[in-house]
Motif scaffolding. Structure first.
Motif, PDB file in Angstrom:
ATOM      1  N   MET A   1      -6.966   4.660  15.957  1.00 54.64           N
ATOM      2  CA  MET A   1      -7.318   4.838  14.554  1.00 54.64           C
ATOM      3  C   MET A   1      -8.826   5.043  14.433  1.00 54.64           C
ATOM      4  O   MET A   1      -9.603   4.435  15.139  1.00 54.64           O
ATOM      5  CB  MET A   1      -6.884   3.618  13.749  1.00 54.64           C
ATOM      6  N   ASP A   2      -9.181   5.884  13.516  1.00 54.38           N
ATOM      7  CA  ASP A   2     -10.580   6.134  13.199  1.00 54.38           C
ATOM      8  C   ASP A   2     -11.216   4.843  12.675  1.00 54.38           C
ATOM      9  O   ASP A   2     -10.638   4.157  11.848  1.00 54.38           O
ATOM     10  CB  ASP A   2     -10.633   7.241  12.137  1.00 54.38           C
ATOM     11  N   MET A   3     -12.401   4.529  13.187  1.00 54.54           N
ATOM     12  CA  MET A   3     -13.086   3.293  12.791  1.00 54.54           C
ATOM     13  C   MET A   3     -13.375   3.257  11.296  1.00 54.54           C
ATOM     14  O   MET A   3     -13.316   2.199  10.674  1.00 54.54           O
ATOM     15  CB  MET A   3     -14.375   3.120  13.593  1.00 54.54           C
ATOM     16  N   ARG A   4     -13.671   4.407  10.690  1.00 58.53           N
ATOM     17  CA  ARG A   4     -13.922   4.434   9.241  1.00 58.53           C
ATOM     18  C   ARG A   4     -12.670   4.012   8.474  1.00 58.53           C
ATOM     19  O   ARG A   4     -12.761   3.261   7.497  1.00 58.53           O
ATOM     20  CB  ARG A   4     -14.368   5.821   8.800  1.00 58.53           C
ATOM     21  N   GLN A   5     -11.523   4.494   8.906  1.00 60.10           N
ATOM     22  CA  GLN A   5     -10.273   4.124   8.244  1.00 60.10           C
ATOM     23  C   GLN A   5      -9.961   2.649   8.457  1.00 60.10           C
ATOM     24  O   GLN A   5      -9.500   1.963   7.541  1.00 60.10           O
ATOM     25  CB  GLN A   5      -9.121   4.985   8.754  1.00 60.10           C
ATOM     26  N   LEU A   6     -10.214   2.163   9.661  1.00 63.92           N
ATOM     27  CA  LEU A   6      -9.953   0.759   9.973  1.00 63.92           C
ATOM     28  C   LEU A   6     -10.805  -0.166   9.104  1.00 63.92           C
ATOM     29  O   LEU A   6     -10.288  -1.095   8.482  1.00 63.92           O
ATOM     30  CB  LEU A   6     -10.232   0.495  11.458  1.00 63.92           C
ATOM     31  N   VAL A   7     -12.111   0.104   9.049  1.00 63.93           N
ATOM     32  CA  VAL A   7     -12.996  -0.729   8.228  1.00 63.93           C
ATOM     33  C   VAL A   7     -12.593  -0.631   6.760  1.00 63.93           C
ATOM     34  O   VAL A   7     -12.511  -1.647   6.058  1.00 63.93           O
ATOM     35  CB  VAL A   7     -14.481  -0.330   8.431  1.00 63.93           C
ATOM     36  N   GLY A   8     -12.306   0.574   6.294  1.00 61.33           N
ATOM     37  CA  GLY A   8     -11.900   0.752   4.904  1.00 61.33           C
ATOM     38  C   GLY A   8     -10.639  -0.002   4.557  1.00 61.33           C
ATOM     39  O   GLY A   8     -10.554  -0.649   3.506  1.00 61.33           O
ATOM     40  N   GLN A  33     -19.275   1.001  -7.066  1.00 62.54           N
ATOM     41  CA  GLN A  33     -17.813   1.084  -7.037  1.00 62.54           C
ATOM     42  C   GLN A  33     -17.393   2.378  -6.354  1.00 62.54           C
ATOM     43  O   GLN A  33     -16.416   2.402  -5.604  1.00 62.54           O
ATOM     44  CB  GLN A  33     -17.254   0.992  -8.464  1.00 62.54           C
ATOM     45  N   GLN A  34     -18.135   3.451  -6.562  1.00 58.18           N
ATOM     46  CA  GLN A  34     -17.813   4.730  -5.935  1.00 58.18           C
ATOM     47  C   GLN A  34     -17.949   4.641  -4.409  1.00 58.18           C
ATOM     48  O   GLN A  34     -17.127   5.206  -3.681  1.00 58.18           O
ATOM     49  CB  GLN A  34     -18.721   5.847  -6.476  1.00 58.18           C
ATOM     50  N   TYR A  35     -18.960   3.922  -3.940  1.00 56.36           N
ATOM     51  CA  TYR A  35     -19.133   3.752  -2.494  1.00 56.36           C
ATOM     52  C   TYR A  35     -17.967   2.959  -1.921  1.00 56.36           C
ATOM     53  O   TYR A  35     -17.398   3.331  -0.885  1.00 56.36           O
ATOM     54  CB  TYR A  35     -20.457   3.051  -2.177  1.00 56.36           C
ATOM     55  N   ILE A  36     -17.595   1.880  -2.571  1.00 55.16           N
ATOM     56  CA  ILE A  36     -16.488   1.051  -2.089  1.00 55.16           C
ATOM     57  C   ILE A  36     -15.188   1.840  -2.094  1.00 55.16           C
ATOM     58  O   ILE A  36     -14.398   1.763  -1.138  1.00 55.16           O
ATOM     59  CB  ILE A  36     -16.385  -0.252  -2.911  1.00 55.16           C
ATOM     60  N   SER A  37     -14.961   2.638  -3.121  1.00 53.37           N
ATOM     61  CA  SER A  37     -13.772   3.482  -3.173  1.00 53.37           C
ATOM     62  C   SER A  37     -13.744   4.449  -1.987  1.00 53.37           C
ATOM     63  O   SER A  37     -12.723   4.576  -1.299  1.00 53.37           O
ATOM     64  CB  SER A  37     -13.737   4.259  -4.494  1.00 53.37           C
ATOM     65  N   GLY A  38     -14.855   5.124  -1.747  1.00 54.12           N
ATOM     66  CA  GLY A  38     -14.927   6.050  -0.614  1.00 54.12           C
ATOM     67  C   GLY A  38     -14.765   5.351   0.718  1.00 54.12           C
ATOM     68  O   GLY A  38     -14.116   5.872   1.637  1.00 54.12           O
ATOM     69  N   LEU A  39     -15.307   4.154   0.828  1.00 49.86           N
ATOM     70  CA  LEU A  39     -15.179   3.369   2.049  1.00 49.86           C
ATOM     71  C   LEU A  39     -13.720   3.006   2.298  1.00 49.86           C
ATOM     72  O   LEU A  39     -13.210   3.172   3.408  1.00 49.86           O
ATOM     73  CB  LEU A  39     -16.038   2.106   1.931  1.00 49.86           C
ATOM     74  N   GLU A  40     -13.046   2.529   1.268  1.00 51.04           N
ATOM     75  CA  GLU A  40     -11.648   2.133   1.410  1.00 51.04           C
ATOM     76  C   GLU A  40     -10.750   3.323   1.748  1.00 51.04           C
ATOM     77  O   GLU A  40      -9.710   3.150   2.381  1.00 51.04           O
ATOM     78  CB  GLU A  40     -11.155   1.436   0.144  1.00 51.04           C
ATOM     79  N   LYS A  41     -11.161   4.511   1.358  1.00 50.85           N
ATOM     80  CA  LYS A  41     -10.387   5.719   1.675  1.00 50.85           C
ATOM     81  C   LYS A  41     -10.749   6.296   3.040  1.00 50.85           C
ATOM     82  O   LYS A  41     -10.185   7.304   3.457  1.00 50.85           O
ATOM     83  CB  LYS A  41     -10.620   6.780   0.596  1.00 50.85           C
ATOM     84  N   GLY A  42     -11.697   5.664   3.736  1.00 47.41           N
ATOM     85  CA  GLY A  42     -12.102   6.131   5.053  1.00 47.41           C
ATOM     86  C   GLY A  42     -13.017   7.337   5.020  1.00 47.41           C
ATOM     87  O   GLY A  42     -13.175   8.037   6.009  1.00 47.41           O
ATOM     88  N   PRO A  68      -8.625  -4.560  14.411  1.00 46.59           N
ATOM     89  CA  PRO A  68      -7.354  -3.901  14.048  1.00 46.59           C
ATOM     90  C   PRO A  68      -6.346  -4.928  13.529  1.00 46.59           C
ATOM     91  O   PRO A  68      -6.276  -6.043  14.024  1.00 46.59           O
ATOM     92  CB  PRO A  68      -6.867  -3.288  15.356  1.00 46.59           C
ATOM     93  N   ASP A  69      -5.600  -4.529  12.511  1.00 45.32           N
ATOM     94  CA  ASP A  69      -4.540  -5.401  12.013  1.00 45.32           C
ATOM     95  C   ASP A  69      -3.225  -4.957  12.630  1.00 45.32           C
ATOM     96  O   ASP A  69      -3.181  -4.044  13.444  1.00 45.32           O
ATOM     97  CB  ASP A  69      -4.508  -5.419  10.482  1.00 45.32           C
ATOM     98  N   LYS A  70      -2.145  -5.551  12.215  1.00 47.76           N
ATOM     99  CA  LYS A  70      -0.831  -5.242  12.789  1.00 47.76           C
ATOM    100  C   LYS A  70      -0.367  -3.840  12.481  1.00 47.76           C
ATOM    101  O   LYS A  70       0.458  -3.289  13.182  1.00 47.76           O
ATOM    102  CB  LYS A  70       0.188  -6.265  12.305  1.00 47.76           C
ATOM    103  N   GLN A  71      -0.889  -3.226  11.406  1.00 48.28           N
ATOM    104  CA  GLN A  71      -0.466  -1.888  11.021  1.00 48.28           C
ATOM    105  C   GLN A  71      -1.221  -0.805  11.778  1.00 48.28           C
ATOM    106  O   GLN A  71      -0.844   0.348  11.741  1.00 48.28           O
ATOM    107  CB  GLN A  71      -0.679  -1.669   9.515  1.00 48.28           C
ATOM    108  N   ALA A  72      -2.308  -1.161  12.448  1.00 49.39           N
ATOM    109  CA  ALA A  72      -3.155  -0.168  13.106  1.00 49.39           C
ATOM    110  C   ALA A  72      -2.472   0.478  14.307  1.00 49.39           C
ATOM    111  O   ALA A  72      -1.578   0.017  14.870  1.00 49.39           O
ATOM    112  CB  ALA A  72      -4.470  -0.809  13.536  1.00 49.39           C
TER     113      ALA A  72
END
Length: 72
Positions: A1-8, A33-42, A68-72
């Protein structure tokens, strides 16, 4: 998984676990809020300092946001 997606995904998971909206996390962390939204979307590439500051705002270790969580 892409690290950006994982952190998000981890930021979103801990934010929801703490019953926070993106707006509330933005206020606590100092990020928009826009930064957090973009972060959560990877779509954002957070620095280690950003990860640390978000972890502090969420009350978790910075390592938890990169684990990584169980879904990763």
């Amino acid at each position: 998984m892409d690290m950006r997606q994982l952190v998000g995904r981890n930021v979103q998971r801990f934010r929801q676990k703490n019953h926070l909206t993106q707006e509330q996390l933005a206020e606590i962390s100092g990020f928009s809020q826009q930064y957090i939204s973009g972060l959560e979307k990877g779509r954002r590439n957070p620095t280690i300092v950003t990860i640390y500051e978000l972890a502090q705002a969420l009350g978790v270790s910075h390592m938890e946001l990169m684990r990584p969580d169980k879904q990763a």
